[in-house]
Design a protein around this motif. Structure first.
Motif, short mmCIF file in Angstrom:
data_model
loop_
_atom_site.label_atom_id
_atom_site.label_comp_id
_atom_site.label_asym_id
_atom_site.label_seq_id
_atom_site.Cartn_x
_atom_site.Cartn_y
_atom_site.Cartn_z
N LYS A 95 0.84 -1.21 0.00
CA LYS A 95 0.00 0.00 0.00
C LYS A 95 0.87 1.25 0.00
O LYS A 95 0.57 2.24 -0.67
CB LYS A 95 -0.92 0.00 1.23
CG LYS A 95 -2.15 -0.86 1.05
CD LYS A 95 -3.12 -0.69 2.21
CE LYS A 95 -4.33 -1.58 2.01
NZ LYS A 95 -5.17 -1.64 3.21
N ARG B 186 1.23 4.24 -2.75
CA ARG B 186 1.10 5.66 -2.38
C ARG B 186 2.21 6.48 -3.01
O ARG B 186 1.97 7.56 -3.57
CB ARG B 186 1.18 5.82 -0.85
CG ARG B 186 -0.14 5.88 -0.14
CD ARG B 186 0.08 6.07 1.35
NE ARG B 186 0.46 7.42 1.72
CZ ARG B 186 0.96 7.76 2.92
NH1 ARG B 186 1.14 6.84 3.85
NH2 ARG B 186 1.27 9.01 3.17
N ARG C 144 1.68 6.90 -6.72
CA ARG C 144 0.68 7.93 -7.02
C ARG C 144 1.27 9.33 -6.88
O ARG C 144 1.02 10.21 -7.70
CB ARG C 144 -0.54 7.78 -6.10
CG ARG C 144 -1.49 6.66 -6.53
CD ARG C 144 -2.84 6.78 -5.84
NE ARG C 144 -2.76 6.67 -4.40
CZ ARG C 144 -2.74 5.52 -3.72
NH1 ARG C 144 -2.78 4.37 -4.37
NH2 ARG C 144 -2.69 5.52 -2.41
N ASP D 31 1.56 15.11 2.23
CA ASP D 31 1.62 13.88 1.44
C ASP D 31 2.37 12.74 2.14
O ASP D 31 2.14 11.57 1.84
CB ASP D 31 2.31 14.15 0.10
CG ASP D 31 1.55 15.16 -0.75
OD1 ASP D 31 0.31 15.05 -0.79
OD2 ASP D 31 2.19 16.04 -1.34
#
Length: 203
Positions: free
Chosen positions: A46, A50, A53, A166
């Motif tokens: 995951k 991230r 992205r 972020d």
């Protein structure tokens, strides 16, 4: 969160905090012996997604590397012959990314059909300390700047300002360099420099 680490007196508790953040799927930004980089635990898909992205690429196609703290577990992630291993041993730790044939573990980690993997062992106590505390490599990618003049941001406070929403942690280890690592492609058996950087390769 911004965490400051100092080379003359690095706080072991801070390394534990960083490793815990990574184990919980967090993303960190940290200094290396070249530019500042973004990273996560390679066992957490995951977190890998991230970062992909954030970089605007797919995890399957992104050129991410692994930061290790020694060559001892290299065979887990890459296939390497004796002559390549000797060259890596001469040049690492150092400002290099070596592109090698990936082991069978790499496609599982990235959930992709990756055939090659970049390996980094930076000559910098912060990433080496993080990997040691975590117990496995971290996936890494350089932080690039959108500025046409400055390719890499080197000021940790500006990096924190830009990425604080972020990522989970920005590690301030002082100003970074603005030249990246030298990328050496060894995946076909030769030593081809595909991106010149700080490192001067010794054969």
């Amino acid at each position: 969160m911004l965490v400051k680490l100092y080379p003359d007196n690095p706080n072991h508790r801070e390394f534990q905090k960083i490793a815990d953040t990574l184990k919980n799927g967090g993303i960190i930004i940290y200094p290396t012996d070249t530019v500042y980089a973004m990273g996560c635990d390679i066992t957490n898909n995951k977190a890998i997604q991230r970062i992909a992205r954030l970089k605007g690429v797919s995890a399957e196609k992104g050129n991410f590397s692994l930061i290790c703290n020694s060559l001892s577990n290299l065979a887990e992630y890459a296939k390497v012959d004796n002559s390549t291993f000797k060259v890596m041993k001469k040049n690492l730790p150092g400002a290099f990314t070596f592109i090698l044939q990936a082991s069978n573990n790499v496609p599982k980690l990235f959930k992709s059909k990756k055939k090659t993997v970049g390996i980094r062992i930076p000559n910098h106590y912060i990433p080496l300390g993080i990997v040691e505390e975590l117990g496995n490599p971290i996936m890494t990618t350089s932080i690039r700047d959108m500025d046409e003049v400055v390719e890499y941001t080197t000021d940790p406070e500006l990096i924190h300002e830009k990425y604080s929403k972020d990522v989970d942690l920005v590690i301030d280890g002082g100003f970074g360099n603005n030249t990246a690592s030298t990328v050496v492609d060894c995946s076909e058996g030769d030593f081809e420099i595909i991106r010149p950087g700080i490192g001067e390769l010794i054969l």
